[in-house]
Design a protein around this motif. Structure first.
Motif, mmCIF file in Angstrom:
data_model
loop_
_atom_site.group_PDB
_atom_site.id
_atom_site.type_symbol
_atom_site.label_atom_id
_atom_site.label_comp_id
_atom_site.label_asym_id
_atom_site.label_seq_id
_atom_site.Cartn_x
_atom_site.Cartn_y
_atom_site.Cartn_z
ATOM 1 N N LEU A 163 0.847 -1.195 0.000
ATOM 2 C CA LEU A 163 0.000 0.000 0.000
ATOM 3 C C LEU A 163 0.881 1.244 0.000
ATOM 4 C CD1 LEU A 163 -2.667 -1.036 2.681
ATOM 5 C CD2 LEU A 163 -2.712 -1.422 0.208
ATOM 6 N N VAL A 164 0.474 2.244 -0.763
ATOM 7 C CA VAL A 164 1.165 3.539 -0.733
ATOM 8 C C VAL A 164 0.121 4.615 -0.471
ATOM 9 C CG1 VAL A 164 2.980 2.786 -2.327
ATOM 10 C CG2 VAL A 164 0.987 3.993 -3.232
ATOM 11 N N MET A 165 0.572 5.775 0.016
ATOM 12 C CA MET A 165 -0.367 6.829 0.392
ATOM 13 C C MET A 165 -1.108 7.380 -0.833
ATOM 14 S SD MET A 165 -1.750 8.343 2.866
ATOM 15 C CE MET A 165 -0.809 8.235 4.363
ATOM 16 N N GLY A 166 -2.420 7.284 -0.758
ATOM 17 C CA GLY A 166 -3.256 7.889 -1.800
ATOM 18 C C GLY A 166 -3.569 9.315 -1.398
ATOM 19 N N SER A 167 -4.814 9.724 -1.542
ATOM 20 C CA SER A 167 -5.197 11.077 -1.175
ATOM 21 C C SER A 167 -6.662 11.063 -0.763
ATOM 22 C CB SER A 167 -4.970 11.995 -2.374
ATOM 23 O OG SER A 167 -5.917 13.032 -2.386
#
Ligand code: CTP
Ligand code: MG
Length: 233
Positions: A202-206
């Motif tokens: 998982l990576v930071m979305g918005s």
């Protein structure tokens, strides 16, 4: 490293209950799907494949891709009856590529930064899935709506798109599910988890990267689109 984005716009939008499908509804003078395509056009992605319904191919070509000169949109292909079948059609249309990003056309406010984060993670770990920490406490419920489990909030992430993968990994997984009717696969990460038994990164979305799904989402989307027009976001 070649990156191809598959932008999905072949859904019926049944939860929106509108006459025009949600991906083509007007938002500050532009069709909703315009916003995501514009961001991909400006991003580091090399090519875009747009997946639409059979009836909308001509409209998308003339009124969106040609009109707004989205030069990275190399193909418009017809999707399937379920999201994962539309993704599969997009994957089959992708010429050789290293990384493929799958994006819901119903998420107009994706950013270049989120796109880049998913690509970098996919290059490093095989997958990069945009997600945000849940602001709400989440409960799992049984079929009678009794809450049966409360996962610790700090471990709960709300998953978004884009979801980026190394192409051979995602294509292999989708080839295995494409013929199956017995699966409820609501995102691409689930396909990888179900078929390959691999955890996705998982990576930071918005928090602005909402999926326009029900009528009240349109009010929020209109506010974001207005701010975008004024150059505030
Ligand atoms: N999608 C698609 N092909 C399908 C179903 C969905 O390309 N057979 C796309 C939608 O156009 C949307 C994205 O996948 O951009 C996310 O799906 P969702 O929000 O569920 O959209 P719809 O399926 O159109 O809406 P609903 O589920 O309310 O009918
Ligand atoms: Mg749907």
């Amino acid at each position: 490293m070649k990156c191809t984005a598959i932008v999905l716009a072949a859904g019926k939008g049944s939860r929106m209950k509108s006459s025009v499908q949600k991906q083509y509804m007007e938002l500050e003078g532009f069709p909703l799907i315009y916003y995501a395509l514009r961001t991909f056009e400006k991003s580091c992605v090399d090519e875009v494949i747009l997946v639409t319904g059979q009836e909308e191919v001509g409209y998308c070509r003339a009124e969106i891709v040609d009109k707004y000169q989205f030069l990275k949109v190399k193909k418009i292909v017809v999707g399937g009856s379920e999201r994962y079948l539309s993704v599969y059609q997009g994957l089959c249309a992708a010429d050789y590529t290293d990384i493929v990003l799958i994006h819901d056309g119903a998420r107009p406010f994706v950013t270049k930064e989120v796109i880049e984060r998913t690509i970098l993670a996919a290059a490093q770990y095989g997958s990069g899935v945009a997600a945000v920490p849940s602001k709400d406490t989440v409960k799992l419920a049984d079929s009678s709506q009794f809450a049966i489990q409360t996962p610790p909030r700090e471990e709960v992430w709300i998953v978004q798109t884009p979801q980026a993968f190394q192409f051979p990994l995602v294509f292999q997984a989708y080839q295995k599910v494409a013929g199956r009717q017995d699966v409820a696969l609501t995102d691409d990460a689930m396909v990888i988890e179900t078929v390959l038994h691999k955890p996705v990164k998982l990576v930071m979305g918005s928090y602005r990267n909402i999926k326009v799904t029900t009528p009240e989402d349109l009010d929020i989307a209109a506010a974001f689109a207005a701010a975008d027009k004024k150059g505030e976001i």
